[in-house]
Design a protein around this motif. Structure first.
Motif, PDB file in Angstrom:
ATOM      1  N   GLY A  80       0.768  -1.159   0.045  1.00  0.00           N
ATOM      2  CA  GLY A  80      -0.141  -0.035  -0.055  1.00  0.00           C
ATOM      3  C   GLY A  80       0.682   1.500   0.022  1.00  0.00           C
ATOM      4  N   GLU A  81       2.080   1.226   0.479  1.00  0.00           N
ATOM      5  CA  GLU A  81       2.922   2.228   0.186  1.00  0.00           C
ATOM      6  C   GLU A  81       3.316   2.648  -1.163  1.00  0.00           C
ATOM      7  N   PRO A  82       3.444   3.703  -1.846  1.00  0.00           N
ATOM      8  CA  PRO A  82       3.441   4.224  -2.995  1.00  0.00           C
ATOM      9  C   PRO A  82       4.699   3.221  -3.674  1.00  0.00           C
ATOM     10  N   SER A  83       4.486   2.920  -4.952  1.00  0.00           N
ATOM     11  CA  SER A  83       5.306   1.593  -5.835  1.00  0.00           C
ATOM     12  C   SER A  83       6.745   2.195  -5.596  1.00  0.00           C
ATOM     13  N   GLY A  84       7.635   0.992  -5.194  1.00  0.00           N
ATOM     14  CA  GLY A  84       8.930   1.128  -5.222  1.00  0.00           C
ATOM     15  C   GLY A  84       9.582   1.980  -4.049  1.00  0.00           C
ATOM     16  N   THR A  85       8.675   2.273  -2.791  1.00  0.00           N
ATOM     17  CA  THR A  85       9.310   3.235  -2.015  1.00  0.00           C
ATOM     18  C   THR A  85       9.564   2.315  -0.848  1.00  0.00           C
ATOM     19  N   ALA A  86       9.152   0.868  -0.604  1.00  0.00           N
ATOM     20  CA  ALA A  86       9.405   0.221   0.466  1.00  0.00           C
ATOM     21  C   ALA A  86      10.003  -1.237   0.503  1.00  0.00           C
ATOM     22  N   GLY A  87       9.340  -2.208  -0.220  1.00  0.00           N
ATOM     23  CA  GLY A  87       9.661  -3.548  -0.362  1.00  0.00           C
ATOM     24  C   GLY A  87      10.973  -3.527  -1.008  1.00  0.00           C
ATOM     25  N   VAL A  88      11.203  -2.752  -2.367  1.00  0.00           N
ATOM     26  CA  VAL A  88      12.319  -3.094  -3.180  1.00  0.00           C
ATOM     27  C   VAL A  88      13.412  -2.208  -2.686  1.00  0.00           C
ATOM     28  N   PRO A  89      13.573  -1.162  -1.632  1.00  0.00           N
ATOM     29  CA  PRO A  89      14.559  -0.558  -1.139  1.00  0.00           C
ATOM     30  C   PRO A  89      14.945  -1.660   0.013  1.00  0.00           C
ATOM     31  N   MET A  90      13.987  -2.123   0.683  1.00  0.00           N
ATOM     32  CA  MET A  90      14.479  -3.285   1.884  1.00  0.00           C
ATOM     33  C   MET A  90      15.322  -4.222   1.219  1.00  0.00           C
ATOM     34  N   LEU A  91      14.542  -4.801   0.069  1.00  0.00           N
ATOM     35  CA  LEU A  91      15.177  -5.891  -0.742  1.00  0.00           C
ATOM     36  C   LEU A  91      16.743  -5.541  -0.933  1.00  0.00           C
ATOM     37  N   GLU A  92      16.895  -4.539  -1.546  1.00  0.00           N
ATOM     38  CA  GLU A  92      18.191  -3.774  -1.861  1.00  0.00           C
ATOM     39  C   GLU A  92      19.109  -3.924  -0.585  1.00  0.00           C
ATOM     40  N   VAL A  93      18.723  -3.621   0.484  1.00  0.00           N
ATOM     41  CA  VAL A  93      19.512  -3.641   1.789  1.00  0.00           C
ATOM     42  C   VAL A  93      19.790  -5.193   1.957  1.00  0.00           C
ATOM     43  N   LEU A  94      18.929  -5.855   1.821  1.00  0.00           N
ATOM     44  CA  LEU A  94      19.330  -7.614   2.059  1.00  0.00           C
ATOM     45  C   LEU A  94      20.418  -8.003   1.242  1.00  0.00           C
ATOM     46  N   ARG A  95      20.239  -7.626  -0.167  1.00  0.00           N
ATOM     47  CA  ARG A  95      20.975  -7.991  -1.240  1.00  0.00           C
ATOM     48  C   ARG A  95      22.643  -7.389  -1.108  1.00  0.00           C
ATOM     49  N   HIS A  96      22.648  -6.039  -0.859  1.00  0.00           N
ATOM     50  CA  HIS A  96      23.888  -5.498  -0.425  1.00  0.00           C
ATOM     51  C   HIS A  96      24.748  -5.983   0.632  1.00  0.00           C
ATOM     52  N   ARG A  97      23.857  -6.269   1.659  1.00  0.00           N
ATOM     53  CA  ARG A  97      24.452  -6.880   2.963  1.00  0.00           C
ATOM     54  C   ARG A  97      24.741  -8.331   2.671  1.00  0.00           C
ATOM     55  N   ARG A  98      24.414  -8.775   1.629  1.00  0.00           N
ATOM     56  CA  ARG A  98      24.686 -10.316   1.109  1.00  0.00           C
ATOM     57  C   ARG A  98      24.199 -11.261   2.301  1.00  0.00           C
ATOM     58  N   VAL A  99      22.900 -11.233   2.700  1.00  0.00           N
ATOM     59  CA  VAL A  99      22.214 -12.183   3.774  1.00  0.00           C
ATOM     60  C   VAL A  99      21.243 -12.985   2.620  1.00  0.00           C
ATOM     61  N   THR A 100      21.036 -14.413   3.251  1.00  0.00           N
ATOM     62  CA  THR A 100      19.884 -15.064   2.512  1.00  0.00           C
ATOM     63  C   THR A 100      19.016 -15.684   3.829  1.00  0.00           C
ATOM     64  N   ASP A 101      18.194 -16.576   3.385  1.00  0.00           N
ATOM     65  CA  ASP A 101      17.222 -17.277   4.463  1.00  0.00           C
ATOM     66  C   ASP A 101      16.877 -16.315   5.485  1.00  0.00           C
ATOM     67  N   VAL A 102      16.462 -14.930   4.903  1.00  0.00           N
ATOM     68  CA  VAL A 102      15.786 -13.901   5.724  1.00  0.00           C
ATOM     69  C   VAL A 102      14.727 -13.217   5.233  1.00  0.00           C
ATOM     70  N   VAL A 103      13.777 -13.048   6.309  1.00  0.00           N
ATOM     71  CA  VAL A 103      12.524 -12.225   5.918  1.00  0.00           C
ATOM     72  C   VAL A 103      12.595 -10.842   6.612  1.00  0.00           C
ATOM     73  N   ALA A 104      12.431  -9.913   5.949  1.00  0.00           N
ATOM     74  CA  ALA A 104      12.240  -8.664   6.813  1.00  0.00           C
ATOM     75  C   ALA A 104      10.784  -8.191   6.628  1.00  0.00           C
ATOM     76  N   VAL A 105      10.178  -7.735   7.766  1.00  0.00           N
ATOM     77  CA  VAL A 105       8.884  -6.938   7.723  1.00  0.00           C
ATOM     78  C   VAL A 105       9.106  -5.652   8.429  1.00  0.00           C
ATOM     79  N   VAL A 106       8.627  -4.568   7.679  1.00  0.00           N
ATOM     80  CA  VAL A 106       8.864  -3.432   8.347  1.00  0.00           C
ATOM     81  C   VAL A 106       7.173  -2.755   8.509  1.00  0.00           C
ATOM     82  N   SER A 107       6.770  -2.724   9.787  1.00  0.00           N
ATOM     83  CA  SER A 107       5.446  -2.296   9.917  1.00  0.00           C
ATOM     84  C   SER A 107       5.496  -0.638  10.379  1.00  0.00           C
TER      85      SER A 107
END
Length: 229
Positions: A80-107
């Motif tokens: 429900g946040e504007p497209s590209g402002t939440a989930g993708v930036p969060m995913l980019e952090v996980l990619r950049h920090r090179r972690v896997t088998d991880v789920v991030a939820v920001v409420s």
């Protein structure tokens, strides 16, 4: 010394040992980041469902997940946040920090002040990044690596001396002493970097006048403590 195998050429993504939480407050909006280990998309979905239930009154529950030994499956949701402002930036952090088998939820609990697209990107990515920093500071970040399972049968009379030797050797060569079983002989199990197998054979031969020979088995992907900050 044996040359490193191809499996060791590219480090594997790391993971989390346990869940971690971090709260970020920006212009009265609260961003509650929850990062949790998840070995599959199904486990990640269960974490998201639990957070949604626990924080039922939050306006948004934005998600990013990475699973698989090589970060094979990746997914994100802006919820429900504007497209590209939440989930993708969060995913980019996980990619950049090179972690896997991880789920991030920001409420997010809305504080009444609009943050704009750039502000949302910084808030959601910052909450995940700060949670990972907390995990690193708490020793909850793990690195993953390929290790060869090695077994070594030792006469009981020599087991104590070899136990000490293997513990010292493991600490010096980034290996793990995975256990010992006592039967007709003491059977030690080690997890050894593939490139260190030759050194292990040489060192055991020198310590036992050539009577002890380690037996290499299958390669395994194992979780290891990350270096201290």
């Amino acid at each position: 010394m044996s040359p490193p195998r191809a499996a060791d050429a590219q480090p594997l993504p790391g993971t989390l040992a346990a869940a971690v939480d971090h709260e970020l407050v920006i212009k009265r909006s609260r961003f509650l980041a929850h990062l949790s280990p998840a070995a599959s998309v199904e486990e990640a979905d269960a974490v998201v469902a639990r957070v949604r239930k626990e924080l039922w009154d939050a306006r948004h529950h934005c998600v990013a997940l990475v699973v698989g030994a090589h970060a094979d499956a990746q997914r994100s949701s802006d919820d429900g946040e504007p497209s590209g402002t939440a989930g993708v930036p969060m995913l980019e952090v996980l990619r950049h920090r090179r972690v896997t088998d991880v789920v991030a939820v920001v409420s997010r609990y809305f504080g009444g002040v609009l943050l704009g697209a750039g502000g949302l990107v910084r808030a959601y990515s910052g909450a995940v990044s700060a949670a990972l920093d907390d995990a690193a500071a708490s020793g909850l970040l793990l690195r993953r690596a390929t290790r060869t399972e090695v077994t070594l049968d030792v006469p009981h009379a020599d087991a104590g001396r070899i136990d000490h030797l293997l513990r010292d050797w493991s600490g010096a060569h980034d290996a793990l002493l995975d256990g010992v079983a006592y039967a007709e002989a003491a059977r030690f199990t080690l997890l050894v970097p593939p490139g260190e197998l030759g050194r292990l054979r040489e060192d055991l031969a020198a310590a036992s006048a050539g009577t002890l020979t380690p037996v290499a088995g299958a390669d395994r992907v194992v979780d290891l403590p990350a270096p201290s900050l």
